[in-house]
Scaffold this motif. Structure first.
Motif, PDB file in Angstrom:
ATOM      1  N   GLY A  30       0.824  -1.208   0.000  1.00 17.97           N
ATOM      2  CA  GLY A  30       0.000   0.000   0.000  1.00 17.97           C
ATOM      3  C   GLY A  30       0.855   1.254   0.000  1.00 17.97           C
ATOM      4  O   GLY A  30       0.560   2.223  -0.708  1.00 17.97           O
ATOM      5  N   LEU A  33       2.276   1.751  -3.566  1.00 25.32           N
ATOM      6  CA  LEU A  33       1.281   2.293  -4.501  1.00 25.32           C
ATOM      7  C   LEU A  33       0.940   3.732  -4.157  1.00 25.32           C
ATOM      8  O   LEU A  33       0.713   4.550  -5.056  1.00 25.32           O
ATOM      9  CB  LEU A  33       0.034   1.412  -4.508  1.00 25.32           C
ATOM     10  CG  LEU A  33       0.215   0.037  -5.146  1.00 25.32           C
ATOM     11  CD1 LEU A  33      -1.045  -0.799  -4.983  1.00 25.32           C
ATOM     12  CD2 LEU A  33       0.595   0.156  -6.616  1.00 25.32           C
ATOM     13  N   ASN A  34       0.919   4.060  -2.882  1.00 21.79           N
ATOM     14  CA  ASN A  34       0.663   5.445  -2.502  1.00 21.79           C
ATOM     15  C   ASN A  34       1.803   6.354  -2.951  1.00 21.79           C
ATOM     16  O   ASN A  34       1.575   7.486  -3.370  1.00 21.79           O
ATOM     17  CB  ASN A  34       0.441   5.569  -0.999  1.00 21.79           C
ATOM     18  CG  ASN A  34      -0.091   6.924  -0.639  1.00 21.79           C
ATOM     19  OD1 ASN A  34      -1.105   7.371  -1.174  1.00 21.79           O
ATOM     20  ND2 ASN A  34       0.587   7.606   0.269  1.00 21.79           N
ATOM     21  N   LYS A  37       1.152   6.999  -6.544  1.00 21.03           N
ATOM     22  CA  LYS A  37       0.048   7.956  -6.682  1.00 21.03           C
ATOM     23  C   LYS A  37       0.523   9.379  -6.411  1.00 21.03           C
ATOM     24  O   LYS A  37       0.178  10.306  -7.137  1.00 21.03           O
ATOM     25  CB  LYS A  37      -1.082   7.590  -5.722  1.00 21.03           C
ATOM     26  CG  LYS A  37      -2.215   8.593  -5.712  1.00 21.03           C
ATOM     27  CD  LYS A  37      -3.242   8.268  -4.645  1.00 21.03           C
ATOM     28  CE  LYS A  37      -4.327   9.320  -4.576  1.00 21.03           C
ATOM     29  NZ  LYS A  37      -5.281   9.055  -3.512  1.00 21.03           N
ATOM     30  N   LEU A  47      -7.301   7.866  -9.505  1.00 21.92           N
ATOM     31  CA  LEU A  47      -6.722   7.128  -8.377  1.00 21.92           C
ATOM     32  C   LEU A  47      -7.316   7.545  -7.034  1.00 21.92           C
ATOM     33  O   LEU A  47      -6.734   7.272  -5.988  1.00 21.92           O
ATOM     34  CB  LEU A  47      -5.200   7.321  -8.356  1.00 21.92           C
ATOM     35  CG  LEU A  47      -4.467   6.909  -9.633  1.00 21.92           C
ATOM     36  CD1 LEU A  47      -2.981   7.181  -9.506  1.00 21.92           C
ATOM     37  CD2 LEU A  47      -4.735   5.459  -9.973  1.00 21.92           C
ATOM     38  N   TRP A  50      -7.460   5.120  -4.112  1.00 20.63           N
ATOM     39  CA  TRP A  50      -6.205   4.682  -3.510  1.00 20.63           C
ATOM     40  C   TRP A  50      -6.029   5.418  -2.187  1.00 20.63           C
ATOM     41  O   TRP A  50      -5.384   6.441  -2.094  1.00 20.63           O
ATOM     42  CB  TRP A  50      -5.035   4.938  -4.444  1.00 20.63           C
ATOM     43  CG  TRP A  50      -5.001   4.040  -5.642  1.00 20.63           C
ATOM     44  CD1 TRP A  50      -6.047   3.395  -6.229  1.00 20.63           C
ATOM     45  CD2 TRP A  50      -3.866   3.717  -6.423  1.00 20.63           C
ATOM     46  NE1 TRP A  50      -5.624   2.685  -7.314  1.00 20.63           N
ATOM     47  CE2 TRP A  50      -4.282   2.858  -7.465  1.00 20.63           C
ATOM     48  CE3 TRP A  50      -2.520   4.065  -6.355  1.00 20.63           C
ATOM     49  CZ2 TRP A  50      -3.416   2.344  -8.419  1.00 20.63           C
ATOM     50  CZ3 TRP A  50      -1.655   3.558  -7.309  1.00 20.63           C
ATOM     51  CH2 TRP A  50      -2.094   2.700  -8.323  1.00 20.63           C
ATOM     52  N   PRO A  57      -4.528  -2.719  -0.144  1.00 21.90           N
ATOM     53  CA  PRO A  57      -4.683  -2.040  -1.433  1.00 21.90           C
ATOM     54  C   PRO A  57      -5.450  -2.877  -2.454  1.00 21.90           C
ATOM     55  O   PRO A  57      -5.784  -2.376  -3.529  1.00 21.90           O
ATOM     56  CB  PRO A  57      -3.239  -1.790  -1.882  1.00 21.90           C
ATOM     57  CG  PRO A  57      -2.450  -2.855  -1.213  1.00 21.90           C
ATOM     58  CD  PRO A  57      -3.139  -3.096   0.108  1.00 21.90           C
ATOM     59  N   TRP A  60      -8.567  -1.308  -3.903  1.00 18.33           N
ATOM     60  CA  TRP A  60      -8.468  -0.104  -4.720  1.00 18.33           C
ATOM     61  C   TRP A  60      -8.795  -0.430  -6.168  1.00 18.33           C
ATOM     62  O   TRP A  60      -8.465  -1.509  -6.672  1.00 18.33           O
ATOM     63  CB  TRP A  60      -7.073   0.485  -4.644  1.00 18.33           C
ATOM     64  CG  TRP A  60      -6.633   0.890  -3.269  1.00 18.33           C
ATOM     65  CD1 TRP A  60      -7.387   0.918  -2.134  1.00 18.33           C
ATOM     66  CD2 TRP A  60      -5.325   1.295  -2.888  1.00 18.33           C
ATOM     67  NE1 TRP A  60      -6.627   1.323  -1.077  1.00 18.33           N
ATOM     68  CE2 TRP A  60      -5.357   1.569  -1.496  1.00 18.33           C
ATOM     69  CE3 TRP A  60      -4.138   1.463  -3.575  1.00 18.33           C
ATOM     70  CZ2 TRP A  60      -4.248   2.008  -0.800  1.00 18.33           C
ATOM     71  CZ3 TRP A  60      -3.027   1.900  -2.880  1.00 18.33           C
ATOM     72  CH2 TRP A  60      -3.090   2.168  -1.504  1.00 18.33           C
TER      73      TRP A  60
END
Length: 104
Positions: A30, A33-34, A37, A47, A50, A57, A60
């Protein structure tokens, strides 16, 4: 209530609180991926699902996971995103596909 008993009770409550928060803070996928983003311009808010505060995640949009809740695919389609990939994507150990464009 005795001061030492109160201090111990407060200490135990703080430990219990920290243990409940640890899955959010310790979610490397997570977090990765954040980081992606945060590094991307997302003019159409593709997104927005997210949410870094969610433990998993796999809930999402545009993220697919295996049965062990490991991210296996990120499909961003024609999302009008711009920016650069981030090194944190290396934390997605089961990632098999990262697509920016849809393939027909």
């Amino acid at each position: 209530m005795d001061q030492s008993v109160l201090a111990i009770w407060v200490f135990l409550c703080l430990i219990a609180l920290l243990l409940n928060l640890s899955p959010v803070a310790g979610n490397a996928e997570g977090d990765a991926l954040n980081a992606l983003k945060t590094n991307l311009a997302d003019p159409d808010s593709v997104l927005q699902s997210w949410d870094a505060t969610l433990v998993n995640p796999c809930t999402w949009f545009h993220v697919t996971c295996n049965n062990k809740n490991s991210v296996t695919r990120v499909d961003l389609g024609n999302a009008n995103l711009s920016g650069q990939l981030v090194p944190q994507l290396g934390q997605l150990q089961k990632l098999q596909s990262l697509r920016k464009y849809l393939v027909f």
